[in-house]
Design a protein around this motif. Structure first.
Motif, PDB file in Angstrom:
ATOM      1  N   VAL A   1      -3.306  -5.651  -2.807  1.00 15.53           N
ATOM      2  CA  VAL A   1      -2.017  -6.347  -2.695  1.00 15.53           C
ATOM      3  C   VAL A   1      -1.720  -7.109  -3.983  1.00 15.53           C
ATOM      4  O   VAL A   1      -0.601  -7.060  -4.513  1.00 15.53           O
ATOM      5  N   ASP A   2      -2.722  -7.823  -4.492  1.00 13.61           N
ATOM      6  CA  ASP A   2      -2.525  -8.606  -5.714  1.00 13.61           C
ATOM      7  C   ASP A   2      -2.190  -7.710  -6.901  1.00 13.61           C
ATOM      8  O   ASP A   2      -1.300  -8.032  -7.698  1.00 13.61           O
ATOM      9  N   ALA A   3      -2.905  -6.610  -7.032  1.00 15.43           N
ATOM     10  CA  ALA A   3      -2.660  -5.698  -8.155  1.00 15.43           C
ATOM     11  C   ALA A   3      -1.312  -5.005  -8.023  1.00 15.43           C
ATOM     12  O   ALA A   3      -0.642  -4.724  -9.027  1.00 15.43           O
ATOM     13  N   TYR A   4      -0.912  -4.743  -6.780  1.00 15.88           N
ATOM     14  CA  TYR A   4       0.346  -4.029  -6.563  1.00 15.88           C
ATOM     15  C   TYR A   4       1.562  -4.872  -6.962  1.00 15.88           C
ATOM     16  O   TYR A   4       2.597  -4.321  -7.345  1.00 15.88           O
ATOM     17  N   ASP A   5       1.451  -6.179  -6.882  1.00 19.00           N
ATOM     18  CA  ASP A   5       2.582  -7.040  -7.247  1.00 19.00           C
ATOM     19  C   ASP A   5       3.119  -6.679  -8.624  1.00 19.00           C
ATOM     20  O   ASP A   5       4.331  -6.572  -8.825  1.00 19.00           O
ATOM     21  N   TYR A   6       2.213  -6.503  -9.567  1.00 21.46           N
ATOM     22  CA  TYR A   6       2.660  -6.158 -10.927  1.00 21.46           C
ATOM     23  C   TYR A   6       2.881  -4.650 -11.077  1.00 21.46           C
ATOM     24  O   TYR A   6       3.948  -4.201 -11.497  1.00 21.46           O
ATOM     25  N   ALA A   7       1.865  -3.871 -10.735  1.00 19.10           N
ATOM     26  CA  ALA A   7       1.928  -2.428 -10.984  1.00 19.10           C
ATOM     27  C   ALA A   7       2.969  -1.731 -10.110  1.00 19.10           C
ATOM     28  O   ALA A   7       3.618  -0.776 -10.546  1.00 19.10           O
ATOM     29  N   GLY A   8       3.129  -2.223  -8.883  1.00 21.78           N
ATOM     30  CA  GLY A   8       4.039  -1.559  -7.968  1.00 21.78           C
ATOM     31  C   GLY A   8       5.438  -2.114  -7.977  1.00 21.78           C
ATOM     32  O   GLY A   8       6.418  -1.364  -8.001  1.00 21.78           O
TER      33      GLY A   8
END
Length: 946
Positions: free
Chosen positions: A586-593
């Motif tokens: 979830v944390d990584a998806y904030d930027y990448a997604g």
């Protein structure tokens, strides 16, 4: 992670930059996914940009015994592009060279197949392979899978149209078959490999039954196992090696360049759709048509017809066809119109000898032909869209000897009924006996897996044993047919294939488990879950057709990869099995997604089921921004104040630029952005100055002009030769063409709603769109006057927001491109310019279908018009180019070199915000197309009402 893998990872980081070494969980998951129904998550993903990196990578893999799987586009369907070891993606690799006036073309593996054909189009040539995925599939995968397609047949695939190949072998050695020095050097260093191939050839020739079997198998389309016909077709072991690499699915070497002998691309074409009472009669017609001048004959069974009977272009009578009916989609091509007419007559006479239920007659109209072909191309996505959530779509491709085609189809239909696959449908390239069958499958229970096992075992026996056909005709063996290669070929031929693998890759580091696999249940392992995530994306079949259009494809994630990540997040949320992993994703998806998604919606144009992943991004932003909805509403209600503040800010920045100079201003901007933790936009010389206010209060009018908020606030950049605001330029052009212009009242408060929608505030966006629509309705005298909008994103958003409303039905809204093309050009005398110009078709222009009109305008105004390659959406995305400039930079990375190479001194588009980023990354100023038309034109005609 083993010690050997750790040493390998450390070694490759010495020559591959950290940005191209991916080891975080989110991107390993997302990048590791291909179009198949298998899921393996790589331990490491490496992006390679050149052959030297591949050589060193293979040398390290060889030294440390680490398995590598090379990936081009990842559109393969059979599981040959997934791994739990190291996945190697191609970044770039797009060079091409036309040879012999188009008779040959040399291509790097990163070139998309459709782009290769675009390069060849001026020569009326094309590459032979024509897979359905050609708009997304890359040459590396097309060659490595020996992909064919609808018109390719057995004689125009990569194997038969190969001229030369350049490959890196498992130990890092390079062989270029076009270079005699390379061939000689390879013979010195790899004599044992070449001698081994010559020995295999001699052994096969000494066994007439085996040789006859090989020749028989390649009468058909066949990509099951290695292409051992090369051992019979060629005598020189280097030529044998080159042709074995074709269709080897990355298990024998890496293809770094391939030279194709091209084929004719006849300009005159005609298409017909013919309906038969049953499969037997349809297949009899196919056999008869094989000797006629047809380019393609596509068989569609009754279930297939039913799946597309509601699509545009499908005849109404399809609904009433009997249960056993079938259809043939027939295309014929010729070098000229007279020859085409002759061929149509010949084919029609042949068809008249058969009992027909009905027919859509031959048409030469490109639009009608495309509509018929879209029915055929829509069969796979039709099932994908209709399947139950949580199931996947499986597409297999087989080939029967043509004399057994009808019996084979009927037997397949019987098996589908026996194993309870009521949605399975059959279609395919009937001239070659090549059939695709598609069905939905869920893998969530042992019972479902057993059902799939039973069906595939039965299909293998039917096709390979009973009828002597091919279990893989054009999709490659992959993981799902690897357990059946020996069944199809027999122990003797399979032993030859094993020896080939050992000769090329003695340590087994190249794509292990693909083609040669000792596990009889390999096709039942590592099955991909497709859990429900959101109705916006649940129909996704993860084909990857969307990826070439995405502006963030080289930076973070593509639409497919965003969906893969969203599904895994949804699965973990539902299962509750790993809270730590879930939070990390979830944390990584904030930027990448989310942060780096332009939400441009171009993905929907190429998606078989029209999924707009931008809608998912906007939904996520809405969920994250719930607490800020009140602020957004305040901004909507005080919009005029915000635009005035923006003009003041731009004016202030310009004043500082004038006082400090560009160098000091850049340093100050970098420092301010760093201190603000990247909240303050980064200044650059192409940022706009404040637009000067401009309006007209004319009562009499021919057209209503809505000036977008970007046009009202952003003037030209300091140092730009153009000093007028866009609004001023539009007014001058419209008045020159004889139009009297009216602005809607209180323009400063009006907005189409796009800035609010893109940030996840749909209620405020809807409010602003409705306000604007009502203002335009009043100003246009209840729709009597046309509405001119000067920014394509705003035009597209406004049309989208109101097209289903009563107001929308009354308003006639034109983007500046549409209006100029349809109503302005013919009123002007144009003096063409000679200097080359660049054109950028915005994502909104593409979605509105006005890109061709933009190009037509440019070509009326200039003799040299350049459309830079590999640029889709610019990635500026409204104001995201200010907050996340890396997205804009990545999307436009190929731009500057092309601008310089073509000598373009200026660029044109139809979105002020996009033009900021384009100017920065091209190194030349981009303007609205309005400026160009105004510059080269003079008034010639009296106005007509529009």
């Amino acid at each position: 992670m083993s010690e050997s893998f750790t040493r390998f990872s450390q070694a490759v980081r010495q020559f591959i930059p950290a940005a191209r070494v991916i080891d975080d969980p989110l991107r390993r998951l997302a990048y590791g996914t291909d179009a198949s129904f298998y899921r393996l998550i790589p331990q490491l993903v490496l992006r390679v940009e050149n052959e030297d990196e591949v050589i060193r990578l293979l040398q390290q893999a060889d030294a440390h015994h680490i398995a590598l799987t090379f990936r081009a586009a990842g559109t393969s369907l059979s599981g040959q592009a997934v791994t739990d070891s190291v996945l190697v993606q191609l970044q770039g690799w797009r060079e091409h060279r036309i040879e012999q006036n188009g008779a040959r073309i040399r291509l790097q593996p990163g070139v998309i197949g459709a782009h290769a054909n675009r390069y060849l189009a001026p020569f009326r040539r094309k590459i032979g392979p024509d897979p359905a995925s050609i708009n997304a599939a890359k040459i590396g995968g097309i060659a490595a899978n020996n992909a064919s397609g609808m018109c390719c047949g057995t004689k125009q695939n990569s194997y038969h149209t190969l001229s030369h190949i350049r490959a890196v072998m498992a130990d890092g050695t390079v062989l270029d078959t076009a270079d005699s020095d390379s061939r000689n050097a390879f013979a010195q260093t790899h004599g044992a490999l070449l001698q081994g191939l010559s020995k295999l050839r001699a052994e096969i020739l000494a066994k007439p039954e085996l040789a006859a079997k090989i020749r028989h198998k390649y009468r058909l389309k066949n990509t099951t196992g290695y292409g051992i016909n090369a051992l019979l077709d060629f005598t020189d072991p280097v030529d044998i090696l080159a042709h074995l690499l074709i269709g080897s699915e990355g298990t024998l070497g890496f293809i770094s360049a391939i030279t194709y002998n091209t084929v004719e691309d006849h300009p005159d074409k005609a298409t017909a759709l013919v309906f038969f009472p049953d499969i037997h009669i349809a297949c009899q017609a196919v056999a008869a048509l094989k000797a006629s001048p047809v380019a393609a004959v596509e068989l569609i069974d009754r279930r297939g017809l039913a799946s597309v009977q509601s699509k545009p272009g499908t005849p109404e009578f399809v609904c009433d066809l009997p249960s056993g009916a079938a259809a043939l989609l027939i295309e014929t091509r010729a070098a000229d119109a007279w020859s085409l007419d002759e061929q149509i007559q010949q084919i029609q006479q042949l068809l008249n000898e058969f009992s027909l239920l009905n027919q859509v007659p031959f048409s030469k109209d490109p639009h009608h032909c495309a509509q018929l072909w879209n029915l055929r191309k829509g069969l796979f996505p039709a099932l994908g869209a209709a399947r139950e959530v949580g199931t996947t779509v499986i597409i297999e491709d087989i080939a029967f000897p043509i004399e057994h085609l009808a019996e084979g189809v009927l037997e397949l239909q019987r098996l589908f009924n026996e194993y309870d696959y009521p949605d399975a449908l059959i279609f395919g390239h009937a001239l070659e006996g090549n059939l695709h069958f598609v069905f939905s499958q869920e893998f969530s229970s042992e019972l479902a897996i057993e059902r799939y096992r039973g069906l595939m075992d039965a299909v293998a026996q039917l096709v390979a044993v009973r009828f002597g056909g091919s279990l893989k005709a054009e999709h490659g063996t992959g993981r799902n047919m690897a357990p059946f290669v020996e069944l199809e070929w027999g122990a003797e031929a399979y032993a030859v294939m094993r020896r080939i693998k050992a000769l090329f890759d003695p340590k087994g580091i190249l794509n292990p488990g693909v083609i040669i696999n000792d596990d009889p249940e390999a096709h039942l392992r590592h099955l991909k879950p497709l859990p429900a995530a959101d109705p916006l994306i649940d129909k996704c079949i993860e084909c990857g057709f969307c990826e070439p259009a995405c502006p963030s494809r080289e930076l973070t994630l593509t639409p497919r990869q965003r969906i893969v990540a969203s599904r895994e997040i949804a699965r973990l949320q539902a299962s509750g099995e790993d809270a730590e992993q879930l939070q990390a994703l979830v944390d990584a998806y904030d930027y990448a997604g989310d942060d780096t998604c332009a939400a441009c919606g171009l993905c929907a144009l190429s998606c078989p089921v029209s999924i707009n992943t931008g809608d998912l991004t906007r939904l996520h932003r809405k969920q994250k921004n719930t607490a800020r909805a009140g602020k957004a509403q305040w901004a909507a209600e005080h919009f005029s104040m915000l635009t005035k503040a923006t003009r003041l800010g731009l004016g202030g920045a310009d004043a500082m630029h004038r006082i400090l100079g560009a160098g000091a201003m850049a340093k100050l901007s970098h420092a301010a952005r760093k201190l603000s933790k990247e909240r303050i936009p980064l200044w650059h010389p192409y940022l706009p100055t404040a637009a000067s206010p401009c309006r007209t209060d004319k009562k009499a009018a021919d057209v209503v002009y809505f000036s977008s908020c970007a046009s009202r606030t952003m003037g030209p950049a300091r140092g730009d030769a153009e000093t007028r605001s866009l609004t001023e330029a539009c007014l001058r052009l419209l008045e020159k063409a004889g139009f009297q212009v009216r602005f809607p009242p209180n323009t400063g408060q009006l907005c189409c709603g796009l800035p609010f929608a893109s940030k996840g505030f749909p209620d405020s966006a809807r409010q602003k769109a409705e306000e604007l629509a009502q203002a335009l309705l009043a100003s246009s005298e209840d729709g009597r006057l046309a509405v001119f909008c000067d920014a394509s994103p705003c035009t597209q958003k406004l049309k989208e927001a109101i097209e289903q409303t009563e107001t929308g039905k009354k308003l006639r809204i034109y983007d500046s491109v549409e209006f100029i093309h349809d109503f302005v050009l013919d009123r002007l005398t144009i003096q063409k310019e000679e200097s080359p110009i660049a054109i950028h078709v915005t994502c909104s222009a593409q979605k509105m279908g006005i890109g061709e009109k933009l190009l037509a305008i440019a070509k009326r105004c200039c003799n040299q018009v350049v459309t830079p390659e590999h640029i889709t959406c610019c990635g500026f995305a409204g104001d995201r180019g200010f907050s996340h400039p890396e997205l804009n930079a990545s999307a436009l990375a190929p731009l500057k070199a092309q601008i310089q190479h073509k000598g373009c001194g200026e660029g044109f588009s139809n979105s002020r915000s996009c033009e900021i980023g384009l100017s920065l990354h091209a190194g030349v100023h981009y303007h609205s197309i309005v400026y160009l038309v105004d510059r080269v034109s003079e008034k010639t005609a009296e106005p007509e009402r529009v």
